[in-house]
Design a protein around this motif. Sequence first.
Motif, PDB file in Angstrom:
ATOM      1  N   TYR A  73       1.165  27.699   8.231  1.00 14.53           N
ATOM      2  CA  TYR A  73       2.033  28.737   7.905  1.00 14.53           C
ATOM      3  C   TYR A  73       3.522  28.243   8.166  1.00 14.53           C
ATOM      4  N   GLY A  76       6.180  30.557   7.262  1.00 13.24           N
ATOM      5  CA  GLY A  76       6.893  31.711   7.225  1.00 13.24           C
ATOM      6  C   GLY A  76       7.935  31.835   8.335  1.00 13.24           C
ATOM      7  N   THR A 133       1.640  41.492   4.960  1.00 11.67           N
ATOM      8  CA  THR A 133       0.751  41.169   6.174  1.00 11.67           C
ATOM      9  C   THR A 133       1.839  40.639   7.401  1.00 11.67           C
ATOM     10  N   GLU A 168      -1.543  45.125   8.611  1.00 11.33           N
ATOM     11  CA  GLU A 168      -1.609  44.914   6.923  1.00 11.33           C
ATOM     12  C   GLU A 168      -1.115  46.304   6.323  1.00 11.33           C
ATOM     13  N   ASN A 217       3.323  37.480   5.999  1.00 14.57           N
ATOM     14  CA  ASN A 217       4.353  37.167   5.463  1.00 14.57           C
ATOM     15  C   ASN A 217       5.735  36.951   6.435  1.00 14.57           C
ATOM     16  N   HIS A 226      -6.270  33.260   8.347  1.00 15.29           N
ATOM     17  CA  HIS A 226      -6.385  32.038   7.669  1.00 15.29           C
ATOM     18  C   HIS A 226      -6.369  32.533   6.047  1.00 15.29           C
ATOM     19  N   ARG A 227      -7.274  33.344   5.859  1.00 19.92           N
ATOM     20  CA  ARG A 227      -7.240  33.626   4.339  1.00 19.92           C
ATOM     21  C   ARG A 227      -6.304  34.605   3.950  1.00 19.92           C
ATOM     22  N   ALA A 228      -5.585  35.423   4.891  1.00 14.07           N
ATOM     23  CA  ALA A 228      -4.324  36.305   4.628  1.00 14.07           C
ATOM     24  C   ALA A 228      -3.095  35.422   4.112  1.00 14.07           C
ATOM     25  N   THR A 229      -2.494  36.149   3.421  1.00 15.61           N
ATOM     26  CA  THR A 229      -0.980  35.738   3.190  1.00 15.61           C
ATOM     27  C   THR A 229      -0.119  36.264   4.335  1.00 15.61           C
TER      28      THR A 229
END
Length: 468
Positions: free
Chosen positions: A79, A81, A26, A21, A56, A51-54
């Motif tokens: 996900y 991306g 992230t 991060e 990229n 799971h909570r993070a975005t």
Amino acid sequence: MIRITPYGAAGEVTGSAYMLETDAATVLIDFGMFQGDKDDDARNVVPGAVHRATVNAVLLTHGHLDHAGRLPVLIRDGYRGPIYCTHATRDIAEIILNDAAHIQESDYERKQRRAQRSGRKLSRYDVPLFDHEDVEQALSQMVIIEYGGTLSVATGVQAVFHDAGHLLGSASVELRIQDADRERIVVFSGDVGPQNLPFLHDPEPPRKADVVVLESTYGDRDHRSLEETLREFQQIIVDAIEQNGKIFIPSFAIGRVQQMMFHIAELVRDRRIPAIPIFLDSPMAIRANAVYRKHTELFDTESSQLVEGGQLLHDLRSIRVCVTADESKAINDEQGPFIVIAGSGMCTAGRIMHHIRNSISDPTSHFVIVGYQARGSLGRKLVDGAPGVKIMGEYHNVRAQIHTLGGFSAHAGQTELLDWFGAVAQSGVSSLLLTHGEDRARKPLRDKVQERFGVSAFLPTYSEHCEV
Ligand SMILES: [Zn+2]
């Protein structure tokens, strides 16, 4: 601020996954499966923090299941991306992830049948972690990156992939990160290969880094030399030929099989052994061979010459490929001497099981163990000298000769890891994290690094944040 958090392979060798991060982005580096333990299904999830993070972007170092195996779980978690990897890694991941989906689905069907018989309900841990659709989706999100090319993968994060020499397409990942007003370089070694692995180039460590995350699988020791190992392998084959015996090599289908074929070819070419029949008894290995043929551009000079001139095919003229189950069964009726290469590498499933059942009690048969055998696996029992083994419910005395050859590893030994790190250490590394190794391997490596380079390494545990 740059924060690195391992979600696997921290004090152990499977489940590689790191979240990196920055203030602006992230990214995940690898998202592999935990393997070898009965309780692993419960660990093969998307951790809450991920799971909570975005997220990229995901960067995949290579196609082995313990590095790529949780990607379809991440897809199931939503996900969508990019997943950056080399072309060969994508092709290998396609075989490995589909195979894993197949195993998941057939395990589930078996559990369902068992539950129906006993009138019991399945628990939520019994459902497959993923299926072929999740794998297809993961593959469709893969974006190919070439070795040496620089690509912007997230805001303020550029990636360069370097050849790691561990598996076709394997990479060490260099991240150039915009951190406040300065650029900092974080390098993830991925799995690092040894010198002189067949087909592959030797590892090419990046030249500059501020932070290094280094694998330490064999941080405590060096492997036996390749030449010594080849001599031992030759002797086993020569002995077996004298006894008209059968030689079985349990092998993981991708990487190991091709490596063993290369070494057998080498022994035949140098007239150290005659060209006895070789049965390649693994549909997955046959698919993997096609990936190798597709990516000859990745071969080192020696292998390229052997392939282009047709020499390798000539040396392997006695190979017979067993695609169907009937072709595999027909091996039973053959007279020795011959060599069978079959999966799985740890004798936990696959066609090798039938060969063990048929030949483990025959004193003229030889089993050559060439790969890592996890605790609890049938392969480990053979290595440890078990007097008998149970296969498909039947007990068999072990009378065949069991040989363990440690020198064919696809991982760097201690000296090679130190050399790899030495290439970047001079550029002013301020933080070193040792992962992908048990403590008994990474602690001795930590001491050696301290002694030789004056760098104190950190040994993170699962989900332990490291601010660097
Ligand atoms: Zn690997």
